[in-house]
Design a protein around this motif. Structure first.
Motif, short mmCIF file in Angstrom:
data_model
loop_
_atom_site.label_atom_id
_atom_site.label_comp_id
_atom_site.label_asym_id
_atom_site.label_seq_id
_atom_site.Cartn_x
_atom_site.Cartn_y
_atom_site.Cartn_z
N GLU A 176 35.17 40.11 28.34
CA GLU A 176 34.22 41.39 28.27
C GLU A 176 34.64 42.48 27.21
O GLU A 176 33.81 43.10 26.71
N HIS A 177 35.80 42.58 27.08
CA HIS A 177 36.34 43.90 26.18
C HIS A 177 36.75 43.32 24.79
O HIS A 177 37.27 44.24 23.87
N ALA A 232 39.38 49.38 30.14
CA ALA A 232 39.95 48.16 29.88
C ALA A 232 41.29 47.88 30.75
O ALA A 232 41.76 46.97 31.35
N LEU A 233 42.07 49.04 30.69
CA LEU A 233 43.46 48.95 31.17
C LEU A 233 43.29 48.93 32.64
O LEU A 233 43.91 48.11 33.42
N ARG A 234 42.33 49.65 33.33
CA ARG A 234 42.04 49.81 34.68
C ARG A 234 41.44 48.40 34.97
O ARG A 234 42.05 47.91 36.25
N ALA A 235 40.70 47.55 34.18
CA ALA A 235 40.05 46.61 34.76
C ALA A 235 41.19 45.38 34.69
O ALA A 235 41.23 44.46 35.82
N THR A 251 41.18 28.73 31.43
CA THR A 251 40.71 28.92 29.96
C THR A 251 39.61 30.01 30.32
O THR A 251 38.96 30.23 31.47
N PRO A 252 39.04 30.64 29.10
CA PRO A 252 37.83 31.73 29.49
C PRO A 252 36.60 30.99 29.97
O PRO A 252 35.94 31.59 30.42
N GLN A 253 36.44 29.68 30.03
CA GLN A 253 35.35 29.10 30.45
C GLN A 253 35.62 28.45 31.72
O GLN A 253 34.82 27.96 32.50
N GLY A 254 36.98 28.63 32.21
CA GLY A 254 36.98 28.16 33.80
C GLY A 254 38.33 27.24 33.80
O GLY A 254 39.24 27.59 33.00
N THR A 255 38.59 26.56 34.97
CA THR A 255 39.89 25.72 35.00
C THR A 255 39.56 24.22 34.50
O THR A 255 38.71 23.50 34.75
N LEU A 256 40.89 24.01 34.09
CA LEU A 256 40.88 22.48 33.58
C LEU A 256 42.03 21.86 34.27
O LEU A 256 43.31 22.54 33.94
N LEU A 276 42.70 33.80 35.32
CA LEU A 276 41.27 33.62 35.12
C LEU A 276 40.67 34.99 35.14
O LEU A 276 39.77 35.20 34.04
N ALA A 277 41.22 35.98 35.93
CA ALA A 277 40.58 37.18 36.00
C ALA A 277 40.65 38.07 34.68
O ALA A 277 39.99 38.67 34.19
N VAL A 278 42.04 37.83 34.23
CA VAL A 278 42.67 38.68 32.99
C VAL A 278 41.84 37.84 31.78
O VAL A 278 41.17 38.83 31.01
N LEU A 279 41.47 36.61 31.90
CA LEU A 279 40.70 36.19 30.63
C LEU A 279 39.40 36.61 30.67
O LEU A 279 38.76 36.89 29.77
N ALA A 280 38.80 36.74 31.85
CA ALA A 280 37.42 37.55 31.86
C ALA A 280 37.21 38.78 31.48
O ALA A 280 36.41 39.03 30.59
#
Length: 529
Positions: free
Chosen positions: A121-122, A55-58, A232-237, A113-117
């Motif tokens: 996942e984790h 998780a930390l590496r991701a 957002t976890p679902q994308g950009t608003l 966005l990448a961090v939220l993804a």
């Protein structure tokens, strides 16, 4: 520079209370010097981060460098809770129960966005972190899973400025003084100066629906916002593409005040104003709080409206809290102090000032000159430091605020004072309760209360019944549970009652659409089912 981990702001700015004030606290409220010194930062034991290596590496891959994912004890402690008095008392005692598992520092919308993804996942919750100035439990989520603090300080740029439209696009991690400096280089100001100004951020202002001390002239922060970009976890608003629109409900207003529970604000388009040529602040005295409130109402409704307009009640005036950097030097004569400030061009300011003075005199005001106003302006950000000094001296000091319509101000004022006084006196710690009107509108105003008492055996537990009683009094008297501090967890249950069952279900539906896994600031604003 980081804010003091166990108090407010820059520790060099804090000063011990004068002996005369300590004597008054002892004689009037029974305040006793505290016992043990607060815990030292290096002595606080923080549990090892529960996040695994993958998780930390991701997360590090998302932000481009492992150095931007921090799990050391000091960084995690500095991102623990906010700056309410209970927050500070708990951290000073070494309580780190709400410490994040890691602190992640992204550098742009795509990285957020990448961090939220990765967090989705984790199964990691996310608490957006700006200046860390929340005083309503807005940074301590309900913990059903590990959480990270998403520190936005690297997102601290002025992205663009349109001098024709008088708009600017700012990143959320810009602290307010940085934003003002960048705008001033091109001849503009945002005009937003809340008490948290020196440490709070642009994203925090939007997320908490902030209101600054010059709101009478420049408006609240939500009135300044013209557009928002949200991850957002679902994308950009994206919300807001014109100053005003009739294209359905205004999605900007949905995000403003959402406190990170619906998404992470990654840019804010704001209205800006030309830098004022002059700034003049002056003091007035009124015989009573009711008389002063009537004068403020006249100006708010019929004009001319000053840029700054505030009124301290008799107790706050007597103690000297109208000018926090001069505590203990309050007026010895009866009455209430009002501050009126004017900013703009020389000609426009002089005209507005003269017309307002005529109204204030007609309403019974006595002109005190510019000295009280200039003293207020000099110490306008000092109150949080004073709170820390009171804690150091063994006193308990906290604030709360609300707002209502003009006709309900007297009942709201009396009800909250009685709730605080009665509850704390029954606990054996009779308080000093002070109040001021700090924001005015055509139809109503805010009330800002300051409470000082002895700490009692358990200061956090000692405050909880008083806060609850005040919240109940606010709703019963027709006030809103918060005017500008936000909801967090401290006000959440009362906000649910204020919004009503259908309103809360509508917000839950939005939350489920934008954050179906409930990762964002869980338990803040909306209770977890």
């Amino acid at each position: 520079m980081d804010m003091l981990w166990s108090g407010w702001g820059d520790p060099a700015e804090a000063a011990p209370l004068p002996d005369t004030v300590i004597g008054v606290l002892r004689d009037l409220l029974g305040v006793k010097p505290r016992g043990a010194e607060p815990a030292a930062l290096e002595d606080i034991a923080v549990p090892e981060s529960p996040l695994t290596g993958p998780a930390l590496r991701a997360l590090a891959d998302c932000v481009g460098d492992p150095a931007h994912v921090r799990t050391d004890a000091e960084t995690r402690i500095r991102h623990t809770r906010g700056k309410s008095t209970p927050d500070l008392l708990r951290i000073r005692s070494g309580d780190v129960a709400d410490t994040p598992a890691a602190v992640v520092l992204p550098d742009g919308h795509d990285e957020v966005l990448a961090v939220l993804a990765v967090c989705a996942e984790h199964g990691i919750a996310v608490v957006p972190f700006g200046g860390g100035t929340s005083v309503v439990g807005g940074l301590a989520p309900q913990r059903r899973r590990p959480f990270i603090a998403l520190d936005l300080r690297r997102m601290n740029r002025l992205l663009s400025l349109d001098p024709v439209s008088r708009t600017a696009i700012l990143q959320p991690g810009l602290r307010a003084p940085q934003a003002e400096a960048l705008l001033a280089e091109q001849g503009f100001t945002l005009g937003h100066f809340p008490q948290s100004y020196e440490w709070a951020t642009i994203g925090g202002f939007a997320a908490a629906r902030s209101s600054g001390q010059a709101s009478a002239g420049y408006g609240r922060f939500d009135e300044m916002v013209l557009g928002l970009t949200v991850a957002t976890p679902q994308g950009t608003l994206d919300a807001g593409r014109a100053p005003r629109s009739a294209a359905g409900p205004d999605l900007r207003q949905l995000i403003l005040g959402s406190e990170g529970a619906l998404g992470v604000i990654t840019s804010v388009t704001v209205r800006i104003r030309p830098l004022p040529q002059v700034k003049v602040y002056e003091g007035w005295r009124f015989a009573s709080f009711a008389e002063g409130a009537a004068a403020l109402r006249r100006l708010a409704q019929d004009g001319p409206r000053p840029t700054v307009l505030r009124l301290s009640d008799e107790t706050e005036t007597l103690i000297g809290l109208a000018q926090p950097d001069a505590i203990g030097s309050g007026s010895s004569s009866a009455g209430c102090t009002a501050i009126a400030g004017y900013e703009g061009t020389e000609e426009e300011t002089a005209l507005r000032r003269a017309r307002a003075a005529a109204v204030l005199r007609e309403c019974g005001g006595e002109f005190l000159g510019e000295e009280p106003g200039e003293r207020w302006a000099h110490g306008r950000f000092s109150a949080p430091y004073l709170r820390d000094s009171l804690l150091d001296a063994g006193a308990f000091a906290e604030t709360l605020e609300t707002a209502t319509f003009w006709s309900r101000i007297p009942e709201l004022y009396d009800s909250v004072r009685e709730a605080l006084t009665g509850t704390l006196a029954a606990a054996g710690t009779p308080p000093l309760v002070m109040c001021h009107i700090s924001h005015v509108y055509e139809n109503g105003a805010s009330l800002y209360f300051t409470v000082v008492s002895a700490q009692g055996e358990d200061p956090v537990a000692h405050w909880a019944p008083a806060k609850e009683a005040a919240n109940e009094a606010i709703l019963a008297a027709g006030g809103t549970i918060t005017h500008h501090h936000g909801v967090g967890t401290d006000h959440r249950d009362w906000y649910v009652r204020e919004a009503g069952p259908l309103g809360i279900e509508a917000l839950r539906a939005v939350k489920n659409a934008l954050d179906p896994a409930g990762l964002l600031n869980p338990g803040i604003l909306l209770p977890i089912r």
